[in-house]
Motif scaffolding. Structure first.
Motif, short mmCIF file in Angstrom:
data_model
loop_
_atom_site.label_atom_id
_atom_site.label_comp_id
_atom_site.label_asym_id
_atom_site.label_seq_id
_atom_site.Cartn_x
_atom_site.Cartn_y
_atom_site.Cartn_z
N ARG A 1 52.30 2.75 13.44
CA ARG A 1 52.25 3.07 12.01
C ARG A 1 51.33 4.26 11.73
NH1 ARG A 1 51.04 -1.89 8.14
NH2 ARG A 1 52.99 -2.50 9.14
N GLU A 2 50.17 4.27 12.36
CA GLU A 2 49.20 5.35 12.13
C GLU A 2 49.73 6.68 12.66
OE1 GLU A 2 46.16 7.49 10.79
OE2 GLU A 2 46.57 5.39 10.31
N MET A 3 50.39 6.66 13.81
CA MET A 3 50.93 7.91 14.36
C MET A 3 52.03 8.47 13.49
SD MET A 3 50.90 7.66 18.53
CE MET A 3 51.76 6.10 18.64
N LEU A 4 52.88 7.59 12.96
CA LEU A 4 53.93 8.05 12.06
C LEU A 4 53.34 8.73 10.83
CD1 LEU A 4 56.70 5.28 12.07
CD2 LEU A 4 56.99 7.70 12.63
N ARG A 5 52.30 8.11 10.26
CA ARG A 5 51.65 8.71 9.10
C ARG A 5 51.04 10.07 9.45
NH1 ARG A 5 49.81 3.20 7.33
NH2 ARG A 5 47.96 3.49 8.64
N SER A 6 50.39 10.13 10.62
CA SER A 6 49.75 11.38 11.04
C SER A 6 50.78 12.49 11.25
CB SER A 6 48.95 11.16 12.32
OG SER A 6 47.88 10.26 12.11
N LEU A 7 51.88 12.16 11.91
CA LEU A 7 52.90 13.17 12.17
C LEU A 7 53.54 13.66 10.88
CD1 LEU A 7 54.57 11.55 15.31
CD2 LEU A 7 53.24 13.67 15.26
N LYS A 8 53.69 12.77 9.91
CA LYS A 8 54.27 13.18 8.62
C LYS A 8 53.28 14.00 7.80
CE LYS A 8 57.65 9.45 8.41
NZ LYS A 8 58.11 8.20 7.74
N ARG A 9 51.99 13.91 8.15
CA ARG A 9 50.99 14.77 7.51
C ARG A 9 50.87 16.12 8.20
NH1 ARG A 9 47.68 9.84 7.23
NH2 ARG A 9 46.62 10.54 9.13
N GLY A 10 51.67 16.31 9.24
CA GLY A 10 51.64 17.58 9.95
C GLY A 10 50.59 17.66 11.04
N GLU A 11 50.10 16.51 11.51
CA GLU A 11 49.04 16.50 12.49
C GLU A 11 49.60 16.42 13.91
OE1 GLU A 11 46.46 13.33 11.35
OE2 GLU A 11 45.98 14.24 9.41
N ILE A 12 48.71 16.62 14.88
CA ILE A 12 49.08 16.63 16.29
C ILE A 12 48.55 15.37 16.96
CG2 ILE A 12 48.80 17.85 18.49
CD1 ILE A 12 48.50 20.43 16.89
N ILE A 13 49.40 14.69 17.74
CA ILE A 13 49.04 13.47 18.43
C ILE A 13 49.24 13.69 19.93
CG2 ILE A 13 49.50 11.01 18.74
CD1 ILE A 13 48.49 11.62 15.98
N GLY A 14 48.22 13.39 20.72
CA GLY A 14 48.32 13.52 22.16
C GLY A 14 48.49 12.17 22.84
N ILE A 15 49.47 12.08 23.75
CA ILE A 15 49.75 10.83 24.47
C ILE A 15 50.00 11.14 25.94
CG2 ILE A 15 51.22 8.80 24.67
CD1 ILE A 15 51.97 9.11 21.76
N PRO A 16 49.16 10.61 26.85
CA PRO A 16 49.47 10.75 28.29
C PRO A 16 50.61 9.81 28.66
CG PRO A 16 47.44 9.51 27.98
CD PRO A 16 47.87 9.95 26.61
N LEU A 17 51.59 10.31 29.39
CA LEU A 17 52.79 9.52 29.69
C LEU A 17 53.02 9.47 31.21
CD1 LEU A 17 54.85 8.13 27.72
CD2 LEU A 17 56.42 9.98 28.27
N ASP A 18 51.94 9.27 31.95
CA ASP A 18 52.06 9.32 33.41
C ASP A 18 51.60 8.03 34.08
OD1 ASP A 18 49.40 9.69 32.66
OD2 ASP A 18 48.95 10.91 34.42
N GLN A 19 51.48 6.93 33.32
CA GLN A 19 51.02 5.69 33.93
C GLN A 19 52.05 4.58 33.77
OE1 GLN A 19 46.88 4.95 32.64
NE2 GLN A 19 46.32 6.10 34.47
N ASN A 20 51.92 3.59 34.61
CA ASN A 20 52.86 2.47 34.63
C ASN A 20 52.87 1.71 33.31
OD1 ASN A 20 54.54 0.49 36.38
ND2 ASN A 20 53.00 -0.82 35.45
N ALA A 21 54.06 1.30 32.87
CA ALA A 21 54.21 0.53 31.64
C ALA A 21 54.54 -0.92 31.96
CB ALA A 21 55.32 1.12 30.78
N LYS A 22 54.14 -1.83 31.06
CA LYS A 22 54.53 -3.23 31.20
C LYS A 22 56.05 -3.36 31.07
CE LYS A 22 52.00 -4.72 27.82
NZ LYS A 22 51.33 -5.65 26.86
N ARG A 23 56.59 -4.38 31.70
CA ARG A 23 58.05 -4.55 31.71
C ARG A 23 58.61 -4.63 30.28
NH1 ARG A 23 61.40 -5.74 35.67
NH2 ARG A 23 59.64 -6.11 37.06
N SER A 24 57.89 -5.28 29.38
CA SER A 24 58.38 -5.45 28.01
C SER A 24 58.43 -4.13 27.24
CB SER A 24 57.50 -6.45 27.25
OG SER A 24 56.16 -5.99 27.20
N GLU A 25 57.69 -3.11 27.71
CA GLU A 25 57.63 -1.83 27.00
C GLU A 25 58.27 -0.70 27.79
OE1 GLU A 25 53.47 -1.24 26.54
OE2 GLU A 25 53.19 -2.89 25.10
N ALA A 26 58.89 -1.04 28.93
CA ALA A 26 59.25 0.00 29.90
C ALA A 26 60.70 0.45 29.79
CB ALA A 26 58.98 -0.50 31.31
#
Length: 364
Positions: free
Chosen positions: A236-261
């Motif tokens: 929810r917070e990231m969606l609000r930030s992106l709609k305000r024109g802000e920049i969000i950084g997310i590292p995407l190089d680590q293992n995910a849980k099965r439920s989120e993968a």
């Protein structure tokens, strides 16, 4: 997007004070100066920091609070050491961990075997040893970030292809951007260095079990100007930030849980990767821009490399689109790791979650 005038924004004043040093460094590297965008040093096309970010630090009990203040005091004492001594101390710590951290060294060698089967064992061990040294240097920078004189670290960070943001602005009016990144180079310096230049950035933070350490991490990042977004409220917070024109950084190089993968190739093996990253990009209608901080040969300076946005497939088939897009995101990370293998964190079990339940782990 609201722009602040120099007289009303103390961040701009700080940036002006270091402008000469930064500009000289960046021009020597062939990059656009961080303080010069479209010929106007005071009007970047992405948000300036709006001052101190709102704190999201957790409430600690008496015991954890005491541990927190002991850690803060230790960092401040260590930060009294000159930079050249801290740098050498970081290298020494990296070499010591490489020598005695047998469990993670085995994980690192297995990952390198998967990634570079054509390389000899000696060459893979050389890469892993250099990766530990890079981690030690990052630790030394973390001491500086958490202690005295932390603002001087901003002078070590310059940009390459800062103009990418200006190219995105007319294509995504009023939208922010998702930074695709990884635990690469001096990764703690990426959000902190960006914020110390006076640019707004948010970072998704996973709450750690060691609560005092978690609070210390949040304290250091927020002090530099990074907006912390807790994972339990992240979407929810990231969606609000992106709609305000802000920049969000997310590292995407680590293992995910099965439920989120979602499973996509990474160095030829299917790797469990968080599916929410692409879902967020789709919902926000925001571009995905690969950004990595690359440690330079001197070991202490960094260049933030900004690449062209990654095209997103949007056919209406959500699952198929997520699979294609997430594979593209992992490919961008893989290409960066191939260029600078010594700067990636090889000791993480990237392939821990198998796509088929019950199959033997790649790390057995």
């Amino acid at each position: 997007m609201t722009q602040a005038s120099p007289s009303a924004n103390p961040t701009l004043d700080r940036r002006e004070s270091t402008k000469q040093d930064l500009t000289g460094d960046v021009l020597r590297r062939g990059a656009a100066p961080a303080d010069s965008i479209n010929g106007d040093p005071q009007r970047p096309d992405f948000p300036l920091s709006r001052g101190k970010p709102k704190s999201t630090r957790i409430q600690l009990g008496p015991r954890d609070r005491l541990i927190f203040w002991i850690l803060v005091a230790a960092l401040h004492v260590l930060s009294l050491l000159p930079d050249f001594i801290l740098h050498k101390l970081g290298i020494a710590c990296g070499l010591i961990f490489h020598r005695f951290d047998l469990r993670h060294r085995r994980i690192g060698m297995r990952n390198l075997e998967i990634a570079f089967p054509e390389k000899s064992e000696a060459e893979r061990n050389r890469i892993l040893r250099a990766s530990y040294i890079n981690l030690g240097r990052t630790g030394a920078e973390y001491v500086r970030l958490g202690g005295f004189f932390y603002r001087r670290l901003g002078r070590r960070v310059t940009y390459n292809r800062l103009d990418v943001w200006n190219e995105l602005h007319p294509r995504y009016p009023g939208k922010g951007a998702l930074i695709l990144t990884a635990h690469f180079g001096g990764f703690e310096m990426l959000p902190a260095g960006h914020a110390l230049h006076g640019f707004q950035i948010g970072l998704v933070h996973h709450t750690q079990r060691f609560l005092a350490g978690d609070d210390l991490m949040s304290f250091i990042r927020e002090r530099a100007g990074v907006q912390i977004i807790r994972k339990h409220t992240a979407a929810r917070e990231m969606l609000r930030s992106l709609k305000r024109g802000e920049i969000i950084g997310i590292p995407l190089d680590q293992n995910a849980k099965r439920s989120e993968a979602i499973w996509v190739p990474f160095f030829g093996e299917l790797a469990a990767t968080p599916s929410g990253f692409d879902r967020l990009a789709m919902m926000a209608g925001a571009p995905v821009v690969p950004v990595f901080i690359v440690r330079q040969p001197d070991g202490v300076s960094h260049v933030i490399e900004i690449f062209e946005e990654i095209p997103q497939q949007r056919t209406g088939d959500r699952n198929a689109d997520a699979l294609v897009n997430t594979a593209r995101y992992q490919k961008a990370i893989e290409e960066m790791v191939r260029k600078h293998p010594e700067q990636w964190l090889w000791t993480h079990r990237r392939y821990r979650t198998s796509p088929v339940r019950g199959t033997p782990s790649l790390y057995d």
